[in-house]
Design a protein around this motif. Sequence first.
Motif, mmCIF file in Angstrom:
data_model
loop_
_atom_site.group_PDB
_atom_site.id
_atom_site.type_symbol
_atom_site.label_atom_id
_atom_site.label_comp_id
_atom_site.label_asym_id
_atom_site.label_seq_id
_atom_site.Cartn_x
_atom_site.Cartn_y
_atom_site.Cartn_z
ATOM 1 N N THR A 1 -13.334 -11.440 -10.244
ATOM 2 C CA THR A 1 -12.649 -10.318 -9.606
ATOM 3 C C THR A 1 -11.441 -10.825 -8.819
ATOM 4 O O THR A 1 -11.254 -12.047 -8.643
ATOM 5 N N PHE B 1 -10.994 -10.610 -5.605
ATOM 6 C CA PHE B 1 -11.515 -11.349 -4.454
ATOM 7 C C PHE B 1 -11.943 -12.751 -4.869
ATOM 8 O O PHE B 1 -11.605 -13.740 -4.214
ATOM 9 N N GLU B 2 -12.677 -12.852 -5.968
ATOM 10 C CA GLU B 2 -13.211 -14.139 -6.418
ATOM 11 C C GLU B 2 -12.108 -15.087 -6.859
ATOM 12 O O GLU B 2 -12.225 -16.311 -6.650
ATOM 13 N N ARG C 1 -13.796 -15.473 3.468
ATOM 14 C CA ARG C 1 -13.755 -14.001 3.496
ATOM 15 C C ARG C 1 -12.589 -13.497 4.334
ATOM 16 O O ARG C 1 -11.875 -12.571 3.937
ATOM 17 N N LYS D 1 -8.330 -3.244 -4.228
ATOM 18 C CA LYS D 1 -8.505 -3.772 -5.589
ATOM 19 C C LYS D 1 -9.363 -5.036 -5.618
ATOM 20 O O LYS D 1 -9.465 -5.677 -6.664
ATOM 21 N N GLU D 2 -10.003 -5.387 -4.518
ATOM 22 C CA GLU D 2 -10.677 -6.682 -4.466
ATOM 23 C C GLU D 2 -11.830 -6.811 -5.454
ATOM 24 O O GLU D 2 -12.181 -7.916 -5.864
ATOM 25 N N ARG D 3 -12.421 -5.697 -5.883
ATOM 26 C CA ARG D 3 -13.532 -5.751 -6.836
ATOM 27 C C ARG D 3 -13.070 -5.586 -8.290
ATOM 28 O O ARG D 3 -13.889 -5.620 -9.215
ATOM 29 N N CYS D 4 -11.780 -5.414 -8.485
ATOM 30 C CA CYS D 4 -11.240 -5.243 -9.838
ATOM 31 C C CYS D 4 -11.099 -6.586 -10.545
ATOM 32 O O CYS D 4 -10.970 -7.635 -9.907
ATOM 33 N N TYR D 5 -11.099 -6.523 -11.878
ATOM 34 C CA TYR D 5 -10.825 -7.698 -12.690
ATOM 35 C C TYR D 5 -9.354 -7.674 -13.109
ATOM 36 O O TYR D 5 -8.725 -6.606 -13.143
#
Length: 222
Positions: A95, A97-98, A115, A130-134
């Motif tokens: 993602t 974030f990742e 974090r 958008k942090e959880r988007c790919y």
Amino acid sequence: MIEILDVSKAYPNGVHALNHVKLKIDDGEFVYVIGATGSGKSTLIKILNGEIVPDEGLVIVNGTDVGALKHRKVPYYRRNIGCVFQDYRLLPTLTVFENIAFALEVLGMSKKEIRKRVRDVLELVDLKDKERCYPNELSGGQQQRVALARALASKPAIIFADEPTGNLDAKSSKEVVDLLKIAQRKYHETVILVTHDQEIASIADRVITIEDGKIIQDTNHI
């Protein structure tokens, strides 16, 4: 401070990418390096980044002789450098974030600090939602903003941006350049932006023009 002292670089195919280049960039400057494809500007970035070694001359970055670095020392040198590329280079299975967090994990930061850093830079580039988007769920402009956030997350002293707007439309290009300027002021970083886009360079404070491996113009508009 960055000092390039009489640097030359030729490739095995006979191309002389850089010819006796001399250049000084002070801390905190925002510099545009402009030139046509094959002019030598990307080779300049690769030398500054420790990716390749000059055939002649010295490259001194914040007191480090980059050309003299042993291979195992280059990753440590790069910890103070952030890079943004034309092709984003995001990991597709992670993602937003990742992707940013991964770059900090390799530096050994705590989860708490990671974090905080990730959320700070996502706020800066206006992508908190958008942090959880790919990556494949984002536009090209958004992906490049993620790449910029990743480069900024470690708070490097220097940002190298190699054709960061090459795959973007005019609106997204302006957004990325504006964010680089905001980040430079916020974090007091030195930024070197490589481009062939004359329109982008027209708003720069300092423009260095490369042609056939030589600096033919160094214009300061301040």
